[in-house]
Scaffold this motif. Structure first.
Motif, PDB file in Angstrom:
ATOM      1  N   ALA A  52       0.582  -1.005   0.327  1.00 38.87           N
ATOM      2  CA  ALA A  52       0.133  -0.004  -0.220  1.00 38.87           C
ATOM      3  C   ALA A  52       1.052   1.395   0.182  1.00 38.87           C
ATOM      4  CB  ALA A  52      -0.907  -0.383   1.304  1.00 38.87           C
ATOM      5  N   PRO A  53       2.019   1.289   0.765  1.00 35.71           N
ATOM      6  CA  PRO A  53       2.340   2.274   0.537  1.00 35.71           C
ATOM      7  C   PRO A  53       3.509   2.499  -0.370  1.00 35.71           C
ATOM      8  CG  PRO A  53       2.576   1.766   2.539  1.00 35.71           C
ATOM      9  CD  PRO A  53       2.073   0.463   2.643  1.00 35.71           C
ATOM     10  N   ALA A  54       3.732   2.163  -0.631  1.00 36.65           N
ATOM     11  CA  ALA A  54       4.226   1.379  -2.137  1.00 36.65           C
ATOM     12  C   ALA A  54       3.405   2.260  -3.299  1.00 36.65           C
ATOM     13  CB  ALA A  54       5.641  -0.185  -2.208  1.00 36.65           C
ATOM     14  N   ILE A  55       2.364   2.045  -2.984  1.00 38.30           N
ATOM     15  CA  ILE A  55       1.817   1.845  -4.564  1.00 38.30           C
ATOM     16  C   ILE A  55       1.888   3.758  -4.530  1.00 38.30           C
ATOM     17  CG2 ILE A  55      -1.057   1.750  -5.373  1.00 38.30           C
ATOM     18  CD1 ILE A  55      -0.571  -1.114  -4.204  1.00 38.30           C
ATOM     19  N   GLY A  56       0.815   3.825  -3.148  1.00 42.04           N
ATOM     20  CA  GLY A  56       1.210   5.198  -3.690  1.00 42.04           C
ATOM     21  C   GLY A  56       2.566   6.413  -3.855  1.00 42.04           C
ATOM     22  N   ILE A  57       3.084   6.299  -2.953  1.00 38.50           N
ATOM     23  CA  ILE A  57       4.483   6.893  -3.627  1.00 38.50           C
ATOM     24  C   ILE A  57       4.515   7.182  -5.566  1.00 38.50           C
ATOM     25  CG2 ILE A  57       7.413   6.281  -3.641  1.00 38.50           C
ATOM     26  CD1 ILE A  57       6.769   5.620  -0.638  1.00 38.50           C
ATOM     27  N   ALA A  58       4.302   5.388  -6.085  1.00 38.89           N
ATOM     28  CA  ALA A  58       4.195   4.957  -6.694  1.00 38.89           C
ATOM     29  C   ALA A  58       3.691   6.170  -7.829  1.00 38.89           C
ATOM     30  CB  ALA A  58       4.391   3.764  -7.402  1.00 38.89           C
ATOM     31  N   ALA A  59       2.177   5.807  -7.740  1.00 40.93           N
ATOM     32  CA  ALA A  59       0.839   6.827  -8.160  1.00 40.93           C
ATOM     33  C   ALA A  59       1.266   8.313  -7.971  1.00 40.93           C
ATOM     34  CB  ALA A  59      -0.070   6.111  -7.158  1.00 40.93           C
ATOM     35  N   ALA A  60       2.488   8.633  -6.454  1.00 39.08           N
ATOM     36  CA  ALA A  60       2.682  10.129  -6.804  1.00 39.08           C
ATOM     37  C   ALA A  60       3.805  10.338  -8.024  1.00 39.08           C
ATOM     38  CB  ALA A  60       2.999  10.758  -5.353  1.00 39.08           C
ATOM     39  N   PHE A  61       3.812   9.818  -8.438  1.00 38.69           N
ATOM     40  CA  PHE A  61       5.257   9.722  -8.948  1.00 38.69           C
ATOM     41  C   PHE A  61       4.851  10.345 -10.859  1.00 38.69           C
ATOM     42  CE2 PHE A  61       8.531   9.327  -6.366  1.00 38.69           C
ATOM     43  CZ  PHE A  61       9.410  10.171  -6.274  1.00 38.69           C
ATOM     44  N   ALA A 165      10.690  -3.041   3.426  1.00 39.15           N
ATOM     45  CA  ALA A 165      11.159  -1.859   2.252  1.00 39.15           C
ATOM     46  C   ALA A 165      10.612  -1.650   1.198  1.00 39.15           C
ATOM     47  CB  ALA A 165      12.821  -2.360   2.805  1.00 39.15           C
ATOM     48  N   LEU A 166      10.359  -3.430   0.521  1.00 39.89           N
ATOM     49  CA  LEU A 166       9.945  -3.673  -0.956  1.00 39.89           C
ATOM     50  C   LEU A 166       8.963  -3.082  -0.563  1.00 39.89           C
ATOM     51  CD1 LEU A 166      10.573  -6.840  -1.583  1.00 39.89           C
ATOM     52  CD2 LEU A 166      11.700  -5.005  -2.664  1.00 39.89           C
ATOM     53  N   ALA A 167       7.367  -2.882   0.267  1.00 36.84           N
ATOM     54  CA  ALA A 167       6.237  -2.419   0.341  1.00 36.84           C
ATOM     55  C   ALA A 167       6.178  -0.949   0.685  1.00 36.84           C
ATOM     56  CB  ALA A 167       5.122  -3.472   0.891  1.00 36.84           C
ATOM     57  N   THR A 168       7.196  -0.331   0.940  1.00 34.99           N
ATOM     58  CA  THR A 168       6.539   1.046   1.395  1.00 34.99           C
ATOM     59  C   THR A 168       7.856   1.701   0.128  1.00 34.99           C
ATOM     60  OG1 THR A 168       8.259   0.682   3.009  1.00 34.99           O
ATOM     61  CG2 THR A 168       6.727   0.193   3.591  1.00 34.99           C
ATOM     62  N   GLY A 169       8.572   3.523   1.016  1.00 35.15           N
ATOM     63  CA  GLY A 169       9.059   4.488   0.782  1.00 35.15           C
ATOM     64  C   GLY A 169      10.548   3.084   1.170  1.00 35.15           C
ATOM     65  N   GLY A 239       0.896  -6.422   7.614  1.00 36.05           N
ATOM     66  CA  GLY A 239       0.442  -4.964   7.588  1.00 36.05           C
ATOM     67  C   GLY A 239      -0.899  -4.579   7.599  1.00 36.05           C
ATOM     68  N   ALA A 240      -0.609  -3.210   6.368  1.00 37.65           N
ATOM     69  CA  ALA A 240      -2.543  -3.060   6.549  1.00 37.65           C
ATOM     70  C   ALA A 240      -2.291  -2.618   4.834  1.00 37.65           C
ATOM     71  CB  ALA A 240      -3.309  -1.956   7.145  1.00 37.65           C
ATOM     72  N   ASP A 241      -3.981  -2.968   4.024  1.00 35.10           N
ATOM     73  CA  ASP A 241      -3.899  -1.710   3.213  1.00 35.10           C
ATOM     74  C   ASP A 241      -4.967  -0.645   3.248  1.00 35.10           C
ATOM     75  OD1 ASP A 241      -3.112  -3.208   0.332  1.00 35.10           O
ATOM     76  OD2 ASP A 241      -2.844  -4.616   2.014  1.00 35.10           O
ATOM     77  N   ARG A 242      -5.577  -1.165   4.190  1.00 34.97           N
ATOM     78  CA  ARG A 242      -6.771  -0.110   4.697  1.00 34.97           C
ATOM     79  C   ARG A 242      -7.025  -0.256   5.810  1.00 34.97           C
ATOM     80  NH1 ARG A 242     -11.299   3.237   0.503  1.00 34.97           N
ATOM     81  NH2 ARG A 242      -9.764   2.186  -0.360  1.00 34.97           N
ATOM     82  N   VAL A 243      -7.396   0.818   7.019  1.00 34.23           N
ATOM     83  CA  VAL A 243      -8.221   0.711   8.313  1.00 34.23           C
ATOM     84  C   VAL A 243      -9.445   1.488   8.277  1.00 34.23           C
ATOM     85  CG1 VAL A 243      -7.681   0.774  10.535  1.00 34.23           C
ATOM     86  CG2 VAL A 243      -5.496   0.657   8.750  1.00 34.23           C
ATOM     87  N   THR A 244     -10.806   1.215   8.784  1.00 29.75           N
ATOM     88  CA  THR A 244     -11.859   1.438   8.837  1.00 29.75           C
ATOM     89  C   THR A 244     -11.500   2.172  10.214  1.00 29.75           C
ATOM     90  OG1 THR A 244     -13.179  -0.240   9.484  1.00 29.75           O
ATOM     91  CG2 THR A 244     -12.808   0.749   6.832  1.00 29.75           C
ATOM     92  N   ALA A 245     -12.648   3.733  10.093  1.00 34.73           N
ATOM     93  CA  ALA A 245     -13.302   4.462  11.286  1.00 34.73           C
ATOM     94  C   ALA A 245     -13.124   3.167  12.334  1.00 34.73           C
ATOM     95  CB  ALA A 245     -14.586   5.403  11.341  1.00 34.73           C
ATOM     96  N   ASN A 246     -13.706   2.255  12.959  1.00 36.75           N
ATOM     97  CA  ASN A 246     -14.107   1.029  13.514  1.00 36.75           C
ATOM     98  C   ASN A 246     -13.072   0.294  13.701  1.00 36.75           C
ATOM     99  OD1 ASN A 246     -14.313  -0.457  11.300  1.00 36.75           O
ATOM    100  ND2 ASN A 246     -16.031  -1.608  12.106  1.00 36.75           N
ATOM    101  N   GLY A 247     -11.774   0.151  13.396  1.00 42.73           N
ATOM    102  CA  GLY A 247     -10.460  -0.596  13.769  1.00 42.73           C
ATOM    103  C   GLY A 247     -10.317  -1.491  12.727  1.00 42.73           C
TER     104      GLY A 247
END
Length: 350
Positions: A52-61, A165-169, A239-247
């Motif tokens: 999830a974090p690496a996907i966000g970084i890649a999308a930003a680039f 590290a592979l899944a994040t920055g 890890g996690a790809d999404r956490v909702t308001a109720n946990g």
């Protein structure tokens, strides 16, 4: 430290983003060169980059690459071009909220009216994408510091999929906690399950931990219960790809089963994820869109070897949802929280 997404400036003063092709690890180390937003969309959709974090970084680039490729003579305004770029990247993978968080952060730059040539924003967009990556590494290290305090001086940890590290920055979320514990002088051993069908645990997590010299044993996905029953697991960290308001937490398929097993055996189950992974707009995990991937990932091993009969039906969700009641704590860069505390962390609206 493994660098999965690299921003490179060419001798011709153009920008490229080199993405480590994680489909080829651990046997080959090759980078896919992305020069356009379309290249980056392909890299995300086809799991050249994942986590999830690496996907966000890649999308930003990818947004920055889209700005670079704008052609004023093509009949589309800069704003129209960037809207299409954002739509293209946003359509790649639906479950990881970091993707959409990063796209909206980039939108705050390119959607602001400018005087003169808007393509001049390209440099600022690349710098912003790099800032997202750098911030992610700092957050991972903070997460690691918070999380390692939960582990005893000697512990055996079970982890699922790849949250390193592979899944994040860089440094990692779940693996960042493990790395931080080792750096703090603790004796940590890891069981990494293979994580069918894409084998991120076997190919990626085992690869990272072996490179770090952290004692690691690879197991199949069905072996966790036996190890827990034999009291060979002290904690589960994912890890996690999404956490909702109720946990509730969406993570790689198979995570829910491990959480249920951990509860049955009295073992703490921790989720490590950056604060940006929390989607306060969703009240529970039942609202999270779950990506379904190609049947071929299950019916074939690698690109060519069929391991299931022709004509069999396949169900291949990439993620499942673990209810907050099965989670001991959620580790973020802002601290460690019980799932029922997540809702209280929502930003206050003006």
């Amino acid at each position: 430290m493994i660098d999965a997404v690299r921003w490179v400036r060419t001798p011709e003063n153009q920008h490229e983003v080199h993405v480590l092709d994680q489909r080829l690890l651990p046997l080959r180390t090759e980078f896919m060169v992305c020069r356009t937003a379309s290249d980056m969309a392909t890299a995300i959709r086809d799991m050249v980059v994942r986590g999830a974090p690496a996907i966000g970084i890649a999308a930003a680039f990818g947004v920055a690459l889209g700005s670079q490729s704008w052609n004023p003579g093509a009949g589309f305004s800069y704003q129209q071009h960037m809207e299409e770029t954002t739509r293209l990247l946003g359509a790649t993978r639906p479950t990881a909220v970091n993707l959409f968080w990063a796209l909206e952060r980039m939108r705050a730059l390119w959607a602001t009216p400018v005087i003169g040539d808007p393509s001049g924003l390209t440099g600022s967009l690349f710098l912003e994408a790099q800032s997202i990556k750098d911030e992610d590494i700092r957050m991972n290290r903070k997460m690691g510091d918070h999380g390692q305090a939960l582990l005893p001086d000697s512990a055996t940890v079970l982890t699922h999929c790849n949250a390193g590290a592979l899944a994040t920055g860089g440094f990692g979320t779940a693996l960042g906690v493990i790395r931080a514990a080792v750096s703090a002088g603790k004796t940590i051993r890891v069981f990494a399950d293979e994580t069918r069908p894409y084998l991120q645990g076997a190919r990626l997590t085992a690869y990272e931990l072996v490179e770090d010299g952290i004692p690691t044993t690879l197991i199949t996905d069905g072996m966790g219960a036996s190890l827990m029953a034999k009291k060979k697991i002290d904690a589960v960290i994912v890890g996690a790809d999404r956490v909702t308001a109720n946990g509730d937490v969406a993570n790689k398929i198979g995570t829910y089963a491990l959480a249920v097993l951990a509860r049955a055996h009295g073992i703490p189950f921790y989720v490590a994820a950056p604060f940006s992974t929390i989607d306060f707009s969703l009240q529970s995990g039942s609202q999270i869109p779950i990506e379904e991937r190609s049947p071929r990932e299950i019916t074939h091993f690698g690109p060519d070897v069929r391991i299931a009969p022709e004509g069999v039906s396949v169900y291949n969700p990439a993620f499942d949802v673990t209810p907050g009641e099965f989670i001991t704590a959620i580790i973020t860069e802002k601290g460690v929280f019980r799932p029922d505390e997540i809702r209280q962390l929502a930003p206050k609206s003006n």
